[in-house]
Design a protein around this motif. Structure first.
Motif, PDB file in Angstrom:
ATOM      1  N   ASP A   1       0.839  -1.205   0.000  1.00 33.93           N
ATOM      2  CA  ASP A   1       0.000   0.000   0.000  1.00 33.93           C
ATOM      3  C   ASP A   1       0.873   1.254   0.000  1.00 33.93           C
ATOM      4  O   ASP A   1       0.583   2.232  -0.691  1.00 33.93           O
ATOM      5  N   ILE A   2       1.930   1.221   0.791  1.00 34.83           N
ATOM      6  CA  ILE A   2       2.823   2.387   0.859  1.00 34.83           C
ATOM      7  C   ILE A   2       3.497   2.611  -0.499  1.00 34.83           C
ATOM      8  O   ILE A   2       3.631   3.734  -0.975  1.00 34.83           O
ATOM      9  N   GLN A   3       3.888   1.494  -1.127  1.00 31.28           N
ATOM     10  CA  GLN A   3       4.521   1.607  -2.453  1.00 31.28           C
ATOM     11  C   GLN A   3       3.552   2.277  -3.435  1.00 31.28           C
ATOM     12  O   GLN A   3       3.943   3.127  -4.234  1.00 31.28           O
ATOM     13  N   THR A   4       2.265   1.901  -3.365  1.00 32.28           N
ATOM     14  CA  THR A   4       1.270   2.498  -4.257  1.00 32.28           C
ATOM     15  C   THR A   4       1.203   4.012  -4.046  1.00 32.28           C
ATOM     16  O   THR A   4       1.201   4.791  -5.005  1.00 32.28           O
ATOM     17  N   ILE A   5       1.169   4.418  -2.803  1.00 31.35           N
ATOM     18  CA  ILE A   5       1.072   5.859  -2.517  1.00 31.35           C
ATOM     19  C   ILE A   5       2.356   6.558  -2.989  1.00 31.35           C
ATOM     20  O   ILE A   5       2.305   7.634  -3.600  1.00 31.35           O
ATOM     21  N   TYR A   6       3.492   5.915  -2.725  1.00 25.19           N
ATOM     22  CA  TYR A   6       4.779   6.474  -3.162  1.00 25.19           C
ATOM     23  C   TYR A   6       4.751   6.705  -4.683  1.00 25.19           C
ATOM     24  O   TYR A   6       5.104   7.781  -5.169  1.00 25.19           O
ATOM     25  N   ASN A   7       4.298   5.697  -5.424  1.00 15.78           N
ATOM     26  CA  ASN A   7       4.257   5.809  -6.889  1.00 15.78           C
ATOM     27  C   ASN A   7       3.307   6.917  -7.335  1.00 15.78           C
ATOM     28  O   ASN A   7       3.603   7.666  -8.259  1.00 15.78           O
ATOM     29  N   ASN A   8       2.147   6.996  -6.669  1.00 16.53           N
ATOM     30  CA  ASN A   8       1.169   8.028  -7.042  1.00 16.53           C
ATOM     31  C   ASN A   8       1.803   9.412  -7.026  1.00 16.53           C
ATOM     32  O   ASN A   8       1.446  10.277  -7.823  1.00 16.53           O
ATOM     33  N   ILE A   9       2.711   9.628  -6.073  1.00 11.06           N
ATOM     34  CA  ILE A   9       3.220  10.973  -5.845  1.00 11.06           C
ATOM     35  C   ILE A   9       4.479  11.266  -6.656  1.00 11.06           C
ATOM     36  O   ILE A   9       4.824  12.421  -6.907  1.00 11.06           O
ATOM     37  N   ALA A  10       5.133  10.207  -7.127  1.00 11.98           N
ATOM     38  CA  ALA A  10       6.422  10.382  -7.811  1.00 11.98           C
ATOM     39  C   ALA A  10       6.296  11.327  -9.015  1.00 11.98           C
ATOM     40  O   ALA A  10       7.246  12.011  -9.371  1.00 11.98           O
ATOM     41  N   GLY A  11       5.109  11.386  -9.638  1.00  7.09           N
ATOM     42  CA  GLY A  11       4.936  12.200 -10.838  1.00  7.09           C
ATOM     43  C   GLY A  11       4.723  13.684 -10.551  1.00  7.09           C
ATOM     44  O   GLY A  11       4.616  14.485 -11.476  1.00  7.09           O
ATOM     45  N   ASP A  12       4.659  14.056  -9.284  1.00  6.17           N
ATOM     46  CA  ASP A  12       4.416  15.463  -8.956  1.00  6.17           C
ATOM     47  C   ASP A  12       5.739  16.238  -8.991  1.00  6.17           C
ATOM     48  O   ASP A  12       6.635  15.993  -8.192  1.00  6.17           O
ATOM     49  N   HIS A  13       5.865  17.149  -9.965  1.00  2.00           N
ATOM     50  CA  HIS A  13       7.115  17.912 -10.090  1.00  2.00           C
ATOM     51  C   HIS A  13       6.916  19.371  -9.689  1.00  2.00           C
ATOM     52  O   HIS A  13       7.712  20.236 -10.053  1.00  2.00           O
ATOM     53  N   SER A  14       5.844  19.662  -8.982  1.00  2.00           N
ATOM     54  CA  SER A  14       5.587  21.066  -8.653  1.00  2.00           C
ATOM     55  C   SER A  14       6.449  21.523  -7.480  1.00  2.00           C
ATOM     56  O   SER A  14       7.051  20.711  -6.779  1.00  2.00           O
ATOM     57  N   GLY A  15       6.491  22.838  -7.297  1.00  2.00           N
ATOM     58  CA  GLY A  15       7.296  23.419  -6.228  1.00  2.00           C
ATOM     59  C   GLY A  15       8.718  23.708  -6.704  1.00  2.00           C
ATOM     60  O   GLY A  15       9.053  23.479  -7.865  1.00  2.00           O
ATOM     61  N   ALA A  16       9.532  24.223  -5.802  1.00  3.89           N
ATOM     62  CA  ALA A  16      10.909  24.573  -6.178  1.00  3.89           C
ATOM     63  C   ALA A  16      11.843  24.387  -4.984  1.00  3.89           C
ATOM     64  O   ALA A  16      11.432  24.570  -3.836  1.00  3.89           O
ATOM     65  N   ASN A  17      13.103  24.030  -5.305  1.00  4.94           N
ATOM     66  CA  ASN A  17      14.114  23.907  -4.243  1.00  4.94           C
ATOM     67  C   ASN A  17      14.274  25.237  -3.509  1.00  4.94           C
ATOM     68  O   ASN A  17      14.099  26.293  -4.124  1.00  4.94           O
ATOM     69  N   ALA A  18      14.657  25.183  -2.248  1.00  4.52           N
ATOM     70  CA  ALA A  18      15.095  26.409  -1.552  1.00  4.52           C
ATOM     71  C   ALA A  18      16.324  26.907  -2.295  1.00  4.52           C
ATOM     72  O   ALA A  18      17.150  26.100  -2.738  1.00  4.52           O
ATOM     73  N   ASP A  19      16.443  28.242  -2.465  1.00  8.21           N
ATOM     74  CA  ASP A  19      17.575  28.706  -3.274  1.00  8.21           C
ATOM     75  C   ASP A  19      18.447  29.741  -2.568  1.00  8.21           C
ATOM     76  O   ASP A  19      19.239  30.422  -3.190  1.00  8.21           O
ATOM     77  N   TYR A  20      18.296  29.843  -1.239  1.00  6.61           N
ATOM     78  CA  TYR A  20      19.080  30.880  -0.559  1.00  6.61           C
ATOM     79  C   TYR A  20      20.527  30.473  -0.331  1.00  6.61           C
ATOM     80  O   TYR A  20      21.365  31.312  -0.027  1.00  6.61           O
TER      81      TYR A  20
END
Ligand code: GLN
Length: 577
Positions: free
Chosen positions: A88-107
């Motif tokens: 079940d955890i693997q399924t949730i992990y996979n679901n989220i892997a495709g989310d590329h939104s947001g940005a690294n901290a850059d300070y």
């Protein structure tokens, strides 16, 4: 059969077993081969090589660690169905892997240049069952994840009364680096920068003879104990240097604290800031953080070493502060949606505690506008959508949308519910009879989903009725009932509602009178019929989803069930080939 025989039977076939088999069963329970509680057993297994093991050898082998071996092999650990839970955890992990939104901290360069694609999840239960997926061995600075533990350290060394003379415990509702203080001039809480700088000051003021770097080492030792020495806790000089170079805002906060209320024991401002920034520059992995979180979940006792690292009282306060303010100015919404104490850091870590059950940590550098890891937060949401982990899920009086509780063995629970229901139906109980009738209607409508009434579906229906009503109806009678319903549905044509639509409406109206078990049994019966021929057809899938929705069962839960079914089919195909 005596207990030892039963234990042996769980790992043997025809009176013999071998080391590989015992290892496999242990790892299926979630216990790793480096677990300190099984060291004797593991060493003895290694000595045995591939020799076969009989009952007597087995008894001698596991004797010294019998209780632990028994708990693992007899599925008595906190999450008994560990393999299923991991899927079940693997399924949730996979679901989220495709989310590329947001940005690294850059300070600072080290965070700006970190690989934004990294994605890891690690879990450790209070019984020391562990799993990890993806980028869980990457060292990254813990940043603000350090804050609650510096607070815990201050509580343990200086006591709550002294500590809270200088720092509050209120959510601030303001960004983590804001210069706001409470009306009494204390920072809001230990999880925003102002509060964490002050807690660093409290700790530093108690060690007048030690340098900030040496005190950091003490705090690193605390982290090391929290994560059971699973890996070594690192310190990143590079992060520290960049943090110091860019710490203008943190300097402003420090001067404000000094000017408004004064610092504990007049500690040197630079030492206080250096300690704060050094704690941010400690490096750990998601795997290590998951065990630290599990130690908090376990009231301060590390599950994999058995060492009491923090007192329960300190842990209680630490978790309360994490719950109130761990996710910055998104803490309120996070509590609303996820309801768990958590702490994020700008390098992309989130550390979360499910009290009395497990801790977990995620790592993914892209951040949302609050400074929380996008994937980390998404993981928490999906997890709590499927499992009863929200702090108030236990309020539900049986209405959680049929979320899973991995603490109970689903199989044992279903068996128990079914036998209770069959007994109640046989005594004419109204509630049980309603569940049975709805269940039958749902099964029949799933049978009709693809137009034909197949023999395998009739047999599954009859078997399910037998389990629930204690008697097996004649499949031909069931065929006649189904055919009559089909006939009605065709006769209706385009006017009015079809029997299936009527059923969905009825479920929607009556579901408030059904508890979670009743709803689940109804859906499960429909599900069994849909799976009767070894696959779920598109039409069946649609109807199952409509039934689940009408019953108030979340799509997340239904998808996990479908996933489990598909795994079962795949593994029985492999066994057959
Ligand atoms: N080093 C960062 C700072 O002090 C840590 C902040 C964070 O993780 N939110 O600004």
């Amino acid at each position: 059969m005596d207990q030892m025989q039963a234990l042996f039977a769980s790992v043997s076939n025809d009176g013999t077993t071998d080391a590989a088999r015992v290892h496999a069963r242990l790892s299926e329970s979630g216990i790793s081969s480096d677990d300190f509680r099984l060291q004797t057993t593991i060493n003895r297994l290694a000595e045995l090589g591939d020799r076969s093991i009989d009952l007597e050898t087995f008894g001698a082998l596991v004797g010294p660690e019998l209780m632990m071996v028994k708990r693992a092999l007899m599925r008595q650990l906190i999450i008994p169905d560990w393999v299923d839970f991991c899927c079940d955890i693997q399924t949730i992990y996979n679901n989220i892997a495709g989310d590329h939104s947001g940005a690294n901290a850059d300070y600072i360069p080290i965070l700006r240049d970190a690989d934004p694609e990294k994605w890891g999840v690690a879990i450790c239960t209070v019984d020391g069952q562990r799993m990890a997926i993806g980028d869980v061995e990457i060292y990254h600075s813990i940043q603000s994840v350090s804050k609650p533990l510096t607070y815990a350290y201050a509580l343990a060394r200086e006591g709550a009364e002294y500590t809270h003379q200088f720092v509050g415990a209120e959510p601030s509702g303001r960004p983590f680096n804001a210069l706001d203080l409470m009306p009494d001039m204390r920072p809001f809480n230990p999880c925003v920068n102002a509060g964490a700088i002050m807690t660093a000051g409290i700790v530093a003021s108690g060690w007048p003879d030690k340098s900030a770097r040496d005190i950091t080492q003490e705090i690193m030792n605390l982290w090391s104990d929290l994560c059971g020495g699973l890996g070594s806790v690192h310190f990143s000089e590079e992060t520290m240097l960049s943090e110091r170079e860019t710490a203008h805002n943190n300097f402003a906060i420090a001067y404000l604290l000094q000017g408004r209320k004064g610092l504990p024991r007049d500690v040197d401002l630079h030492k206080m800031l250096d300690l704060y920034l050094s704690c941010c520059s400690i490096e750990m992995t998601a795997k290590m953080l998951s065990v630290a979180a599990a130690t908090l979940a376990n009231g301060g006792v590390c599950p994999i070493t058995g060492k009491e690292v923090l007192s329960t009282d300190v842990v209680k306060k630490t978790l309360s502060v994490m719950q109130a303010a761990g996710m910055y100015d998104n803490a309120g919404v996070f509590t609303l949606e996820v309801g768990l104490p958590a702490k994020s850091g700008v390098a992309g870590a989130v550390m979360v505690v499910v009290p009395n059950l497990m801790g977990f940590a995620t790592f993914s550098p892209r951040l949302d506008p609050y400074g929380n890891s996008v994937r980390g937060v998404a993981f928490c949401r999906q997890l709590v959508d499927r499992f009863t982990f929200h702090v108030y899920d236990n309020l539900s009086g049986g209405h959680t949308g049929c979320k899973r509780d991995p603490r109970a063995s689903q199989h044992q629970r279903k068996q128990r519910d079914l036998s209770d229901l069959s007994w109640a139906v046989s005594h004419g109980d109204r509630y049980a009879t309603k569940v049975r009738d709805l269940m039958l209607a749902c099964m029949i409508d799933i049978t009709l989903a693809d137009g034909d009434i197949e023999a395998s579906e009739l047999a599954t229906m009859a078997d399910t009725c037998a389990e629930i009503m204690g008697e097996r109806p004649d499949p031909e009678d069931l065929r006649a009932t189904a055919a009559a319903r089909q006939h009605r549905s065709e006769a209706l044509g385009t006017q009015g509602k079809t029997p299936f639509e009527e059923l969905v409406a009825q479920l929607g109206e009556e579901r408030s009178q059904l508890d979670d078990n009743g709803r689940e049994i109804i859906l499960e019966a429909a599900f069994r019929v849909a799976c009767a021929d070894g696959m779920i057809e598109a039409e069946e899938d649609l109807k199952l989803r409509a039934l689940a929705e009408a019953l108030g069962i979340s799509t997340g839960v239904l998808e996990l069930e479908i996933g489990r079914f598909q795994r079962q089919v795949a593994s029985s195909r492999m066994a057959g080939s």
